[in-house]
Design a protein around this motif. Structure first.
Motif, PDB file in Angstrom:
ATOM      1  N   MET A 166      23.627  26.195  65.861  1.00  0.00           N
ATOM      2  CA  MET A 166      24.870  26.809  66.312  1.00  0.00           C
ATOM      3  C   MET A 166      25.973  26.485  65.303  1.00  0.00           C
ATOM      4  O   MET A 166      26.181  25.335  64.947  1.00  0.00           O
ATOM      5  CB  MET A 166      25.262  26.267  67.694  1.00  0.00           C
ATOM      6  N   LYS A 167      26.678  27.519  64.844  1.00  0.00           N
ATOM      7  CA  LYS A 167      27.711  27.295  63.844  1.00  0.00           C
ATOM      8  C   LYS A 167      28.776  28.369  63.962  1.00  0.00           C
ATOM      9  O   LYS A 167      28.624  29.366  64.671  1.00  0.00           O
ATOM     10  CB  LYS A 167      27.119  27.305  62.443  1.00  0.00           C
ATOM     11  N   GLY A 168      29.855  28.172  63.214  1.00  0.00           N
ATOM     12  CA  GLY A 168      30.868  29.190  63.067  1.00  0.00           C
ATOM     13  C   GLY A 168      31.653  29.496  64.320  1.00  0.00           C
ATOM     14  O   GLY A 168      32.035  28.614  65.089  1.00  0.00           O
ATOM     15  N   ILE A 169      31.872  30.811  64.517  1.00  0.00           N
ATOM     16  CA  ILE A 169      32.727  31.270  65.605  1.00  0.00           C
ATOM     17  C   ILE A 169      32.169  30.864  66.968  1.00  0.00           C
ATOM     18  O   ILE A 169      32.893  30.416  67.849  1.00  0.00           O
ATOM     19  CB  ILE A 169      32.885  32.802  65.527  1.00  0.00           C
ATOM     20  N   ARG A 170      30.881  31.053  67.123  1.00  0.00           N
ATOM     21  CA  ARG A 170      30.273  30.713  68.416  1.00  0.00           C
ATOM     22  C   ARG A 170      30.497  29.246  68.763  1.00  0.00           C
ATOM     23  O   ARG A 170      30.801  28.897  69.916  1.00  0.00           O
ATOM     24  CB  ARG A 170      28.787  31.035  68.367  1.00  0.00           C
ATOM     25  N   LYS A 171      30.363  28.377  67.771  1.00  0.00           N
ATOM     26  CA  LYS A 171      30.551  26.947  67.998  1.00  0.00           C
ATOM     27  C   LYS A 171      31.995  26.643  68.390  1.00  0.00           C
ATOM     28  O   LYS A 171      32.244  25.869  69.328  1.00  0.00           O
ATOM     29  CB  LYS A 171      30.167  26.173  66.747  1.00  0.00           C
ATOM     30  N   ARG A 172      32.947  27.261  67.667  1.00  0.00           N
ATOM     31  CA  ARG A 172      34.348  27.010  67.971  1.00  0.00           C
ATOM     32  C   ARG A 172      34.721  27.494  69.376  1.00  0.00           C
ATOM     33  O   ARG A 172      35.422  26.800  70.127  1.00  0.00           O
ATOM     34  CB  ARG A 172      35.239  27.686  66.933  1.00  0.00           C
ATOM     35  N   VAL A 173      34.264  28.680  69.741  1.00  0.00           N
ATOM     36  CA  VAL A 173      34.562  29.209  71.074  1.00  0.00           C
ATOM     37  C   VAL A 173      33.942  28.323  72.153  1.00  0.00           C
ATOM     38  O   VAL A 173      34.574  28.001  73.166  1.00  0.00           O
ATOM     39  CB  VAL A 173      34.068  30.656  71.198  1.00  0.00           C
ATOM     40  N   GLU A 210      30.220  34.017  60.694  1.00  0.00           N
ATOM     41  CA  GLU A 210      29.396  35.180  61.034  1.00  0.00           C
ATOM     42  C   GLU A 210      30.038  36.485  60.590  1.00  0.00           C
ATOM     43  O   GLU A 210      29.328  37.439  60.202  1.00  0.00           O
ATOM     44  CB  GLU A 210      29.138  35.230  62.546  1.00  0.00           C
ATOM     45  N   VAL A 211      31.372  36.581  60.632  1.00  0.00           N
ATOM     46  CA  VAL A 211      32.067  37.796  60.198  1.00  0.00           C
ATOM     47  C   VAL A 211      31.875  37.991  58.694  1.00  0.00           C
ATOM     48  O   VAL A 211      31.668  39.125  58.209  1.00  0.00           O
ATOM     49  CB  VAL A 211      33.551  37.735  60.559  1.00  0.00           C
ATOM     50  N   ALA A 212      31.910  36.908  57.939  1.00  0.00           N
ATOM     51  CA  ALA A 212      31.673  37.006  56.493  1.00  0.00           C
ATOM     52  C   ALA A 212      30.230  37.455  56.221  1.00  0.00           C
ATOM     53  O   ALA A 212      29.986  38.275  55.320  1.00  0.00           O
ATOM     54  CB  ALA A 212      31.952  35.665  55.827  1.00  0.00           C
ATOM     55  N   GLU A 213      29.274  36.927  56.989  1.00  0.00           N
ATOM     56  CA  GLU A 213      27.884  37.367  56.834  1.00  0.00           C
ATOM     57  C   GLU A 213      27.738  38.845  57.159  1.00  0.00           C
ATOM     58  O   GLU A 213      27.007  39.577  56.473  1.00  0.00           O
ATOM     59  CB  GLU A 213      26.987  36.534  57.749  1.00  0.00           C
ATOM     60  N   LEU A 214      28.434  39.300  58.215  1.00  0.00           N
ATOM     61  CA  LEU A 214      28.383  40.718  58.564  1.00  0.00           C
ATOM     62  C   LEU A 214      28.965  41.570  57.442  1.00  0.00           C
ATOM     63  O   LEU A 214      28.400  42.633  57.098  1.00  0.00           O
ATOM     64  CB  LEU A 214      29.154  40.951  59.867  1.00  0.00           C
ATOM     65  N   LYS A 215      30.055  41.149  56.831  1.00  0.00           N
ATOM     66  CA  LYS A 215      30.657  41.894  55.727  1.00  0.00           C
ATOM     67  C   LYS A 215      29.692  41.963  54.538  1.00  0.00           C
ATOM     68  O   LYS A 215      29.518  43.029  53.911  1.00  0.00           O
ATOM     69  CB  LYS A 215      31.957  41.234  55.308  1.00  0.00           C
ATOM     70  N   ASP A 216      29.064  40.834  54.226  1.00  0.00           N
ATOM     71  CA  ASP A 216      28.124  40.831  53.097  1.00  0.00           C
ATOM     72  C   ASP A 216      26.948  41.770  53.354  1.00  0.00           C
ATOM     73  O   ASP A 216      26.482  42.472  52.433  1.00  0.00           O
ATOM     74  CB  ASP A 216      27.618  39.413  52.858  1.00  0.00           C
ATOM     75  N   ARG A 217      26.472  41.802  54.575  1.00  0.00           N
ATOM     76  CA  ARG A 217      25.349  42.696  54.871  1.00  0.00           C
ATOM     77  C   ARG A 217      25.748  44.167  54.811  1.00  0.00           C
ATOM     78  O   ARG A 217      24.958  45.023  54.387  1.00  0.00           O
ATOM     79  CB  ARG A 217      24.782  42.340  56.248  1.00  0.00           C
ATOM     80  N   ILE A 218      26.991  44.444  55.241  1.00  0.00           N
ATOM     81  CA  ILE A 218      27.462  45.833  55.106  1.00  0.00           C
ATOM     82  C   ILE A 218      27.560  46.204  53.630  1.00  0.00           C
ATOM     83  O   ILE A 218      27.195  47.320  53.216  1.00  0.00           O
ATOM     84  CB  ILE A 218      28.811  46.010  55.825  1.00  0.00           C
ATOM     85  N   ASP A 219      28.054  45.262  52.805  1.00  0.00           N
ATOM     86  CA  ASP A 219      28.102  45.507  51.347  1.00  0.00           C
ATOM     87  C   ASP A 219      26.700  45.760  50.789  1.00  0.00           C
ATOM     88  O   ASP A 219      26.492  46.675  49.956  1.00  0.00           O
ATOM     89  CB  ASP A 219      28.742  44.320  50.636  1.00  0.00           C
TER      90      ASP A 219
END
Length: 280
Positions: free
Chosen positions: A1-8, A257-266
């Protein structure tokens, strides 16, 4: 668990833990407030009950004295003796349970004075009744009745009541009322402590509420800055790319996770560009 999910998750768990501990502290303090309140009410009720018992005993004793003087009824002698015994028992209980000793000495002296006068009254009443009986016997024997009249005139019950007993009775009832007022006044510090305990019970809830508001505001800023705005920016940029062929660029800051999503869209866009020449 990491990133946004962890913070929320950490944010929501912090709120839950804070509510749990605030509830425990408030429950503990409220139980203390409830216990103190019950104890104060019991003490007040007990003191008022003792004062009422003493006033009732004094009133019955006064009524019996009046009836004995006015109607010369010996039946009230038993009531007088019972009232004296009841007053003595109640005073003994007051001495054992009293917290404030300020008016207790005055109350004891007043009660003893009334008891002394009552016992003196019973003794004089007995002497008068004995004299009356002996006087009647002398009349029947033909002797002069002047001795009987002189004995009857020795004790003036109405004058004795007005000059001695009524003053002692008023002083006793005043001492009982002063005792009742003093016992109620002694509860004031405990009531103030109860007030402070009530504030202590509410304070953790208020602090928890302020902390929760701060956590919610921080969570709102985090979700808005690192999740909502980047997703909206990616959606707009991807729409512009699909409709107008504009480059896929995002000005918003992206992480996790948002950065990973952006990279995958790229990656998808780059892959689509590579496959187009091959199809041609």
């Amino acid at each position: 668990m990491k990133g946004i999910r962890k913070r929320v998750l950490v944010s929501f768990l912090s709120v839950v833990v804070l509510l749990f501990f605030a509830g425990l502290v408030s429950l503990f303090e409220l139980r203390r407030v409830s216990s103190d309140t019950e104890e104060i009410l019991r003490a007040s009720e007990r003191n008022l009950g003792l004062a009422k018992d003493m006033l009732d005993a004094a009133a019955r004793q006064n009524k019996a004295v009046v009836h004995s003087i006015v109607f010369r009824q010996r039946d009230y002698d038993t009531v007088l003796m019972g009232s004296i015994a009841e007053m003595a028992r109640t005073l003994e209980v007051v001495r054992r349970e009293a917290v404030e000793q300020a008016y207790l000495d005055t109350l004891s002296v007043s009660a003893m004075n009334v008891q002394r006068l009552t016992q003196e009254f019973l003794r004089l009443q007995a002497q008068r009744m004995t004299s009356e009986v002996s006087g009647r016997l002398e009349l029947r024997g033909g002797k002069d009745s002047l001795s009987m009249k002189s004995v009857e005139m020795d004790f003036d019950g109405a004058r004795w009541y007005a000059e001695a007993y009524s003053k002692a009775y008023d002083k006793l009832t005043g001492s009982i009322k002063n005792y009742m007022i003093s016992t109620q006044s002694s509860l004031a510090p405990r009531t103030e402590q109860l007030k402070r305990n009530a504030y202590r019970a509410v304070t953790p809830v208020l602090i928890s509420l302020l902390v929760m508001i701060a956590i919610v505001l921080m969570l709102y800023y985090f979700v808005s800055a690192y999740l909502v705005r980047p997703v909206l920016a990616m959606n707009k940029s991807l729409g512009d790319y699909l409709r107008f062929g504009l480059p896929f660029r995002i000005k918003a800051e992206v992480k996790d996770e948002v950065a990973e999503l952006k990279d995958r869209i790229d990656d998808v866009i780059q892959l689509a560009r590579k496959t187009k020449p091959e199809q041609r």
